[in-house]
Structures are given as structure tokens and as C-alpha cells.
Enzyme design. Structure first.
Site, mmCIF file in Angstrom:
data_model
loop_
_atom_site.group_PDB
_atom_site.id
_atom_site.type_symbol
_atom_site.label_atom_id
_atom_site.label_comp_id
_atom_site.label_asym_id
_atom_site.label_seq_id
_atom_site.Cartn_x
_atom_site.Cartn_y
_atom_site.Cartn_z
ATOM 1 N N TYR A 112 -3.641 33.576 -30.711
ATOM 2 C CA TYR A 112 -2.406 33.331 -31.458
ATOM 3 C C TYR A 112 -2.623 32.169 -32.439
ATOM 4 O O TYR A 112 -2.726 31.003 -32.036
ATOM 5 C CB TYR A 112 -1.244 32.982 -30.528
ATOM 6 C CG TYR A 112 -0.820 34.082 -29.584
ATOM 7 C CD1 TYR A 112 -1.146 35.420 -29.823
ATOM 8 C CD2 TYR A 112 -0.076 33.790 -28.445
ATOM 9 C CE1 TYR A 112 -0.746 36.418 -28.946
ATOM 10 C CE2 TYR A 112 0.337 34.788 -27.573
ATOM 11 C CZ TYR A 112 -0.011 36.097 -27.825
ATOM 12 O OH TYR A 112 0.389 37.089 -26.952
ATOM 13 N N ASP A 145 3.771 31.300 -21.933
ATOM 14 C CA ASP A 145 2.726 32.310 -22.124
ATOM 15 C C ASP A 145 2.190 32.208 -23.550
ATOM 16 O O ASP A 145 2.948 32.305 -24.511
ATOM 17 C CB ASP A 145 3.273 33.710 -21.870
ATOM 18 C CG ASP A 145 2.195 34.772 -22.066
ATOM 19 O OD1 ASP A 145 1.429 34.999 -21.110
ATOM 20 O OD2 ASP A 145 2.096 35.337 -23.175
#
Length: 323
Positions: free
Chosen positions: A60, A55
Site C-alpha cells: 500500500y 490492517d
């Protein structure tokens, strides 16, 4: 490793998956600088140990996490290739030299542009699970969901889900297309998903993959006041309420209870913290952050760790008295 079906999908996923938030490195909500070699090693070791899904999210590290995941999987055989889950709805200005600031956007054209960029960074032909990261702006979730349905119809994503959504928001989206999964925060010190979200998902065949089962490292038994003080300046946890003041004092009491159970079972405290989330019948699996091969080795065992009623009672007695 035991597998469970994720909601209405055809994916049978291991009860522990690899979370790739931290490997994104430095940005506003980052964990400080990371060694990409360690990150790639962690991904490959997790796959070797049987983990079959990763995931991540575009935001990010402002694209860096997806790039690292893509590099790690470049030479992985098709038969060993894990499912790839990622998210949309948080963007940044590519022209500003990867500014540390991200902003919310759920416009259809943005969702499509983000999906195309994620496919390139990950080096895959289709994203196995595409999720709205945050329901922000609330009024835009239907527009984003409608575009995700189109991406699914085109084969660019296989299944669609949400993260951090409320029950009313999931109900709104379900009128357009079924929600495959929900991703809420859930751990012994954050049980906000229990009253409404978990029961709703269980009733409606929506898979639940919980994040922060170790409270971002706090429940691993390795976090002390001294270690928190020495976290790098770019680590978001330095300013989080769970890691400071009276709240930290109460949380460390819970950690001691987790360590007590872990010692009796001869396992790392991290496994007990993760297994506590997996005990809930609505939880399909847990996202576990892994930045080094050793972290994969210490955490994946949680997938097969059974806690007794006595273990759970011991942990919850302290947790309830501390919150």
C-alpha cells in the site's frame, strides 16, 4: 466495543478495524494523494474510539502506509497499542525510485525480506497477523506459507492468515499449518464469499475479516456521479466497473435502499453497509478504510448497529433485483 476471537488465535478484536489501504497515497492501485497528518489523526481517533486493530500491507503506497501507521503509533501507550495486521507477496523494485509497479512474489527469501522490512517500517518487534496478500503464483503458496510458519516460530509474527484465497487453497495450506484468518471482499454488491468461503471458514474455526464492506466508498451514500467524475487521476476507482456505466446505475439504486434504512435509524449510510456484513455469523470483523478523524467517527458505530430482518430484506430486495 464488542470483541470477537479471531479464528484460532488469542486475539480478541473489535468488530470494526481500521483499513490502511488508502493512506498509502499514490501508486498504481492508490486513491490519489493523501495528507499524512489526516491519516495519523484518523488512526489515533479510531484508537480513542475503541478500535483495537489496524490492517495494512507492505504494498500500500509501496511501503508508505506502513510508515504512516508506524509514525501514528510511535507515542501510543502499550496499554492502548492496537494489533497490527499486514501482508506479504507483492513487491516492488526499491532501486527504481519506488516505481508505481508492483509484482507478485511468494519465494521464501522474499517473504522473509518483506517481513523484516515491514517490522522496520511499522516500528514493532512482532507482527500480530501476517497474511499472504494474493495467492499469486498459485504454485507458490506452500513455499510462502512454510516460511511464514518459520517466522511465527521465531516470534517475528504471532499468527498467520491469508487474503483472497479460495477454499482449495486454504485446504492446501492447512496441511502445513492452521490458517488463522481469511480476508475476502464482501459487501451487499459483492457476495462472492457467501457460497463457499464463509461456510468453510465457519466450519474450520478460521476468522474472517472482510474488506471493502462499503465497496470502497460506493455504499457510503456520499458517492455521486459528479463526485466520481471529480476523483483525482491517481484514484483507481475511476476505472473500476462498479463506478462506471450501467453497473454504477444499478449500484446507486442499492445505495438508495441503504440510505432509506439509515435514515430510519438515524445513522450514516456507511454504518448500515458495514453492519450488513457483520450480520453474517461467519464474519468476525470488517476492515473499514479511514483517512480522516471524521471518517472514524462516522463508521465505528457500525460495530454496535443491529439490523432487523426487515432492514436486511429491504436492502437485499433492491440489491438482488439490481444484479
Amino acid at each position: 466495543m464488542e470483541k470477537r476471537r479471531l479464528g484460532n488465535s488469542d486475539m480478541m478484536i473489535t468488530r470494526v478495524g481500521l483499513g490502511a489501504w488508502a493512506i498509502g497515497g499514490s501508486w498504481r492501485w492508490g486513491w490519489g494523494e493523501q495528507d499524512d497528518g489526516d491519516s495519523i489523526g484518523a488512526i489515533r481517533r479510531a484508537i480513542d474510539l475503541g478500535v483495537n486493530w489496524i490492517d495494512t500491507a507492505a504494498v500500500y503506497g509501496l511501503g508508505h502506509s506502513e510508515e504512516v501507521v508506524g509514525r501514528a503509533l510511535k507515542d501510543v501507550l502499550d496499554c492502548d497499542m492496537p494489533y497490527i495486521f499486514t501482508k506479504c507477496g507483492l513487491c516492488w523494485d526499491e532501486k527504481s525510485g519506488k516505481s508505481r509497479e508492483a509484482f507478485a512474489c511468494l519465494k521464501a527469501e522474499s517473504v522473509r525480506r518483506e517481513a523484516e522490512a515491514s517490522l522496520r517500517r511499522l516500528g514493532v518487534e512482532a507482527i500480530d497477523l501476517y497474511q499472504i496478500h494474493w495467492p499469486n503464483p498459485n504454485a507458490g503458496i506452500e513455499e510462502a506459507w512454510g516460511e511464514m510458519v518459520k517466522l511465527k516460530e521465531e516470534g517475528k509474527v504471532r499468527w498467520i492468515g491469508v487474503s483472497n484465497h479460495s477454499v482449495p487453497q486454504m485446504e492446501r495450506l492447512s496441511k502445513i499449518a492452521p490458517v488463522t484468518s481469511q480476508q475476502p471482499p464482501y459487501n451487499i454488491i459483492n457476495r462472492s464469499a457467501e457460497p463457499d468461503i464463509l461456510p468453510y471458514c465457519q466450519r474450520n474455526n478460521i476468522g474472517v475479516i472482510v474488506y471493502s464492506p462499503m465497496a470502497s466508498g460506493l455504499l457510503t451514500g456520499k458517492m455521486t456521479r459528479e463526485r466520481i467524475a471529480s476523483l483525482p487521476a491517481g484514484d483507481w476507482r475511476k476505472n473500476d466497473s462498479n463506478y462506471t456505466g450501467a453497473k454504477l446505475t444499478e449500484n446507486l439504486k442499492v445505495v438508495e435502499a441503504i440510505k432509506s434504512v439509515a435514515d430510519k435509524k438515524g445513522v450514516p449510510a456507511a454504518q448500515v453497509a458495514i453492519a450488513w456484513t457483520l450480520r453474517h455469523p461467519a464474519v468476525t470483523a470488517a476492515i473499514v478504510g479511514m483517512r480522516k478523524p471524521s471518517q472514524a467517527e462516522k463508521t465505528v458505530g457500525a460495530a454496535g448497529l443491529a439490523l432487523t430482518d426487515e432492514d436486511i430484506a429491504e436492502i437485499e430486495r433492491i440489491a438482488l433485483s439490481s444484479n
